[in-house]
Write an enzyme that holds these catalytic residues in place. Structure first.
Site, mmCIF file in Angstrom:
data_model
loop_
_atom_site.group_PDB
_atom_site.id
_atom_site.type_symbol
_atom_site.label_atom_id
_atom_site.label_comp_id
_atom_site.label_asym_id
_atom_site.label_seq_id
_atom_site.Cartn_x
_atom_site.Cartn_y
_atom_site.Cartn_z
ATOM 1 N NE ARG A 235 -7.283 5.752 3.085
ATOM 2 C CZ ARG A 235 -6.387 5.057 2.380
ATOM 3 N NH1 ARG A 235 -5.419 5.678 1.732
ATOM 4 N NH2 ARG A 235 -6.475 3.744 2.317
ATOM 5 C CD GLU A 264 -9.540 9.652 -2.257
ATOM 6 O OE1 GLU A 264 -9.695 8.436 -2.534
ATOM 7 O OE2 GLU A 264 -8.513 10.104 -1.771
ATOM 8 C CG HIS A 283 -6.296 7.399 -3.410
ATOM 9 N ND1 HIS A 283 -7.168 7.254 -2.366
ATOM 10 C CD2 HIS A 283 -5.191 6.688 -3.045
ATOM 11 C CE1 HIS A 283 -6.617 6.503 -1.419
ATOM 12 N NE2 HIS A 283 -5.417 6.144 -1.817
HETATM 13 C C1 DGY Z 1 -4.047 1.941 0.309
HETATM 14 O O1 DGY Z 1 -3.816 0.785 -0.053
HETATM 15 O O2 DGY Z 1 -4.533 2.197 1.407
HETATM 16 C C2 DGY Z 1 -3.679 3.028 -0.619
HETATM 17 O O3 DGY Z 1 -4.210 4.242 -0.238
HETATM 18 C C3 DGY Z 1 -4.055 2.677 -2.046
HETATM 19 O O4 DGY Z 1 -3.347 3.544 -2.886
#
Ligand code: DGY
Length: 322
Positions: A235, A264, A283
């Site tokens: 993240r 983001e 992402h």
């Molecule tokens: C999630 O599912 O948490 C991922 O970051 C999506 O790509």
């Protein structure tokens, strides 16, 4: 029997959507852009089930706007940092996520980014497209080797371990830092300082929580080798982007490759975008067709189970079941 009211915050893949439709009559947000906060607060009013994405902030205010009949929150994501899970727990609402099905895709993405940063792929492509390639040169755009290098994995859960598994095929030495995680795939546990001092590649694979926010800060980066490459597929909030900019700009580390940012989308005036030694993609860790299908299926299964009063197959707050 009255039909439960369901809101799905975006059009999810058919595999999951059709499963929900086999049982219920959901209402879905059909625009590409997510609903605004106001629109979301309005649309959740009176719902029994909510299926959301990681783009929606699901907090106590939103749960209260939905009302006391809200039975389940199902996110089409494995990460749940966009959901105030304790707020759901005190309201007795189970929260579902989609673990496992995106492990391989995300590990593949981490490896793609490692290789791209090591071999300067995006920088080289920009160089070529700008018409700067005049001849083969012995020292043109030299990068780093993987064979024999050390990969340090911070966070040795499902995805961290899948990265270690792939690393075996590249003859990397793997060390990891992760409280309570058992060794796997030949990886050795070490303390964080040792990992940072010894690693040629550092892969971030911890969830975003209060204790991991800005884990990767100026002090963390200062402990890395000047030749090291940082890869973040976890993240954006785990990383202090200002500190990363300073480290990359001053060549205190060799490169970084980020699948995730904070915020983001990343604003186009973010200084990281000026740097040749920083790869940033939007992402895409789980962005394969099969993976997104499976994520939608798990999210649908969680939603349906919650609406039927059954235990969610993948519940992040099982305390709600006493
Ligand atoms: C999630 O599912 O948490 C991922 O970051 C999506 O790509």
């Amino acid at each position: 029997m009255t039909q439960p009211k369901i809101f799905i915050t975006r059009l999810i893949p058919d595999l999951g959507l059709n499963l929900v439709k086999e049982h219920f009559l959901p209402s879905a947000w059909t625009q590409d852009m997510p609903p605004s906060r106001e629109q979301l607060l309005e649309r959740v009013r009176g719902v029994d089930g909510l299926l959301c994405l990681l783009t929606e902030k699901i907090d106590g205010e939103l749960m209260d706007a939905a009302g006391p009949q809200l039975k389940v929150i199902s996110s089409m994501s494995v990460g749940v940092d966009h959901i105030d899970v304790p707020a759901a727990t005190v309201r007795g609402i189970p929260v579902g996520n989609t673990p496992g099905v995106l492990t391989d895709a995300t590990a593949d993405q981490a490896f793609a980014l490692m290789l791209a940063a090591a071999r300067r792929i995006t920088e080289a492509e920009r160089f070529l497209r700008a018409g700067k390639w005049v001849t083969w040169q012995p020292s043109l755009l030299l990068g780093a080797d993987l064979v024999g290098a050390t990969l340090g994995i911070v966070g040795f859960g499902r995805i961290g371990q899948a990265i270690a598994k792939r690393a075996q095929g590249f003859d990397l030495r793997v060390i990891y830092h992760s409280p309570n995680a058992e060794p796997a795939y030949g990886a050795q546990p070490v303390d964080l300082d040792t990992l940072l001092h010894e690693s040629d590649f550092v892969s971030i694979n911890v969830p975003l929580k209060a204790e991991t926010r800005h884990l990767v800060n100026a002090k963390f980066l200062a402990k890395m080798k000047p030749s090291a490459i940082l890869v973040n597929t976890a993240r954006g909030g785990v990383l202090d982007q200002n500190a990363l900019y300073d480290a990359l700009k001053a060549n205190r580390i060799f490169a970084a490759a980020l699948d995730v940012t904070d915020p983001e989308p990343l604003p186009m005036d973010c200084p990281l975008l000026e740097l040749e030694n920083c790869i940033i993609v939007p992402h895409l860790g789980s962005a394969s067709k099969k993976t997104r299908d499976m994520m939608s299926l798990l999210a649908a299964q969680n939603l349906i189970a919650g609406l039927k009063g059954e235990r969610l197959p993948h519940c992040v707050n099982p305390q709600v079941y006493g």
